[in-house]
Design a protein around this motif. Structure first.
Motif, short mmCIF file in Angstrom:
data_model
loop_
_atom_site.label_atom_id
_atom_site.label_comp_id
_atom_site.label_asym_id
_atom_site.label_seq_id
_atom_site.Cartn_x
_atom_site.Cartn_y
_atom_site.Cartn_z
N MET A 116 -6.47 -2.33 -5.24
CA MET A 116 -5.95 -2.68 -3.92
C MET A 116 -6.12 -1.53 -2.93
O MET A 116 -6.63 -1.72 -1.83
CB MET A 116 -4.47 -3.06 -4.01
N ARG A 117 -5.69 -0.35 -3.34
CA ARG A 117 -5.76 0.78 -2.42
C ARG A 117 -7.21 1.11 -2.04
O ARG A 117 -7.50 1.42 -0.89
CB ARG A 117 -5.09 2.01 -3.03
N TYR A 118 -8.11 1.03 -3.00
CA TYR A 118 -9.51 1.30 -2.69
C TYR A 118 -10.04 0.26 -1.70
O TYR A 118 -10.74 0.59 -0.74
CB TYR A 118 -10.38 1.33 -3.94
N MET A 119 -9.72 -0.99 -1.93
CA MET A 119 -10.22 -2.05 -1.06
C MET A 119 -9.63 -1.95 0.34
O MET A 119 -10.28 -2.33 1.31
CB MET A 119 -9.93 -3.42 -1.68
N LYS A 120 -8.42 -1.41 0.45
CA LYS A 120 -7.78 -1.28 1.76
C LYS A 120 -8.16 0.01 2.48
O LYS A 120 -8.24 0.02 3.70
CB LYS A 120 -6.27 -1.34 1.60
N THR A 121 -8.38 1.11 1.71
CA THR A 121 -8.55 2.41 2.35
C THR A 121 -9.87 3.10 2.03
O THR A 121 -10.22 4.08 2.68
CB THR A 121 -7.42 3.37 1.93
N GLY A 122 -10.56 2.64 0.97
CA GLY A 122 -11.77 3.34 0.54
C GLY A 122 -11.47 4.58 -0.29
O GLY A 122 -12.37 5.34 -0.63
N LYS A 123 -10.19 4.78 -0.63
CA LYS A 123 -9.78 5.94 -1.42
C LYS A 123 -9.27 5.48 -2.78
O LYS A 123 -8.61 4.44 -2.89
CB LYS A 123 -8.67 6.72 -0.71
N ILE A 124 -9.54 6.28 -3.80
CA ILE A 124 -9.04 6.00 -5.14
C ILE A 124 -7.70 6.72 -5.28
O ILE A 124 -7.65 7.94 -5.23
CB ILE A 124 -10.04 6.45 -6.22
N GLU A 125 -6.64 5.93 -5.42
CA GLU A 125 -5.30 6.49 -5.52
C GLU A 125 -4.62 5.96 -6.76
O GLU A 125 -4.91 4.85 -7.21
CB GLU A 125 -4.46 6.10 -4.30
N GLU A 126 -3.68 6.73 -7.28
CA GLU A 126 -2.91 6.31 -8.45
C GLU A 126 -1.58 5.69 -8.02
O GLU A 126 -1.05 6.01 -6.95
CB GLU A 126 -2.70 7.49 -9.39
N ILE A 127 -1.05 4.88 -8.88
CA ILE A 127 0.21 4.18 -8.62
C ILE A 127 1.35 5.19 -8.47
O ILE A 127 1.36 6.22 -9.13
CB ILE A 127 0.48 3.17 -9.77
N PRO A 128 2.30 4.90 -7.57
CA PRO A 128 3.44 5.82 -7.40
C PRO A 128 4.21 6.00 -8.71
O PRO A 128 4.24 5.11 -9.56
CB PRO A 128 4.31 5.12 -6.36
N GLY A 129 4.88 7.13 -8.83
CA GLY A 129 5.55 7.47 -10.08
C GLY A 129 6.93 6.88 -10.28
O GLY A 129 7.33 6.65 -11.41
N THR A 130 7.66 6.61 -9.21
CA THR A 130 9.03 6.14 -9.40
C THR A 130 9.12 4.62 -9.38
O THR A 130 8.32 3.95 -8.70
CB THR A 130 9.96 6.69 -8.30
N ASN A 131 10.09 4.09 -10.10
CA ASN A 131 10.31 2.64 -10.07
C ASN A 131 10.59 2.17 -8.65
O ASN A 131 10.07 1.14 -8.22
CB ASN A 131 11.48 2.26 -10.98
N LYS A 132 11.41 2.90 -7.92
CA LYS A 132 11.75 2.51 -6.55
C LYS A 132 10.49 2.33 -5.71
O LYS A 132 10.33 1.33 -5.02
CB LYS A 132 12.68 3.55 -5.92
N LYS A 133 9.59 3.29 -5.78
CA LYS A 133 8.36 3.22 -4.98
C LYS A 133 7.45 2.09 -5.47
O LYS A 133 6.82 1.40 -4.67
CB LYS A 133 7.64 4.58 -5.03
N LYS A 134 7.39 1.88 -6.78
CA LYS A 134 6.58 0.77 -7.32
C LYS A 134 7.08 -0.56 -6.79
O LYS A 134 6.28 -1.42 -6.40
CB LYS A 134 6.59 0.79 -8.84
N TYR A 135 8.39 -0.76 -6.79
CA TYR A 135 8.95 -2.01 -6.27
C TYR A 135 8.61 -2.18 -4.78
O TYR A 135 8.28 -3.27 -4.34
CB TYR A 135 10.46 -2.07 -6.45
N GLU A 136 8.72 -1.11 -4.02
CA GLU A 136 8.40 -1.17 -2.59
C GLU A 136 6.94 -1.54 -2.37
O GLU A 136 6.63 -2.43 -1.56
CB GLU A 136 8.70 0.18 -1.92
N VAL A 137 6.04 -0.87 -3.07
CA VAL A 137 4.61 -1.16 -2.93
C VAL A 137 4.31 -2.59 -3.36
O VAL A 137 3.55 -3.30 -2.69
CB VAL A 137 3.76 -0.14 -3.74
N TYR A 138 4.91 -3.01 -4.45
CA TYR A 138 4.68 -4.37 -4.95
C TYR A 138 5.08 -5.41 -3.91
O TYR A 138 4.30 -6.31 -3.58
CB TYR A 138 5.46 -4.59 -6.25
N GLN A 139 6.29 -5.30 -3.38
CA GLN A 139 6.80 -6.31 -2.46
C GLN A 139 6.17 -6.22 -1.07
O GLN A 139 5.83 -7.25 -0.48
CB GLN A 139 8.32 -6.19 -2.34
N GLN A 140 6.02 -5.02 -0.56
CA GLN A 140 5.58 -4.86 0.82
C GLN A 140 4.06 -4.83 0.98
O GLN A 140 3.55 -5.19 2.04
CB GLN A 140 6.18 -3.58 1.41
#
Length: 175
Positions: A116-140
Motif C-alpha cells: 500500500m505505502r509503495y503504491m501510494k508514495t513510491g517508497k518502501i516502508e515497514e509497518i508501524p511498531g505499536t498496536n495503536k499505530k497499526k489500528y490507526e493505519v488500518y482504519q484510516q
C-alpha cells in the motif's frame, strides 16, 4: 555510481493478475475451506494456523486463541478488536475481524502495508511498531485503500498485495 530502479504498473487488472499469480502461502486450504462459513472452534483454529503459517498451533497459542477469539461475537466487534487498550496483537485482532466478516474487514499485515505505502508514495516502508499505530493505519488508510480496488475480487486483491509487498521486502535491499 548511483543505480536505481522503478516499478510501474500499466493498469490495475494487470497488476492484480500478475501479483496474485505470484502468491504462495502454506496450507491455503485452511483459509479457503473455512473463510466465509459459520465459525466453529475447529475452523477458527485452522484459520489462525493458516495466518500463523504453520501446520498446527502450539498449545499455549491455541489456549490464547480460545480465550480471546470466540466463534461468534454478539456486540460490535470493532469496539473490542480495534482498541489498542484491549488484549491481543493488532494483526491477530484484525484477522479475527476478517474471520467474522471477510467482506467488511480486509486482512492486514506487514506485506500488504508495504505494498500500500509503495503504491501510494513510491517508497518502501515497514509497518508501524505499536498496536495503536497499526489500528490507526488500518482504519484510516488501509481500509479506504483496499476499497479503492472496487470490492469485486477481494481475495485476489489481498493475494496480489501480499505477494507484491513480500517482493518489496526483498527489493528494499537494492532500492
Amino acid at each position: 555510481m548511483h543505480l536505481s530502479f522503478q516499478i510501474k504498473f500499466r493498469d490495475l487488472p494487470r497488476f492484480l493478475d500478475h501479483w496474485s499469480s505470484k502468491y504462495k502461502f502454506k496450507n491455503e486450504e485452511k483459509y479457503t475451506d473455512n473463510i466465509g462459513n459459520p465459525l466453529t472452534e475447529k475452523s477458527l483454529r485452522q484459520l489462525f494456523e493458516w495466518k500463523n503459517g504453520i501446520e498446527k498451533i502450539a498449545e499455549a497459542k491455541a489456549q490464547s486463541i480460545a480465550a480471546n477469539y470466540t466463534t461468534s461475537f454478539k456486540d460490535d466487534p470493532a469496539t473490542r478488536y480495534l482498541d489498542h487498550k484491549q488484549s491481543g496483537s493488532a494483526i491477530w485482532n484484525i484477522f479475527y475481524l476478517h474471520c467474522l466478516s471477510p467482506r467488511e474487514w480486509p486482512i492486514f499485515d506487514q506485506h500488504v502495508f508495504r505494498a500500500m505505502r509503495y503504491m501510494k508514495t513510491g517508497k518502501i516502508e515497514e509497518i508501524p511498531g505499536t498496536n495503536k499505530k497499526k489500528y490507526e493505519v488500518y482504519q484510516q488508510e488501509y481500509i479506504p485503500f483496499f476499497k479503492s480496488f472496487g470490492g469485486g475480487e477481494q481475495r485476489k486483491v489481498d493475494m496480489a498485495l501480499f505477494a507484491f509487498g513480500k517482493f518489496l521486502k526483498t527489493a528494499a535491499k537494492y532500492a
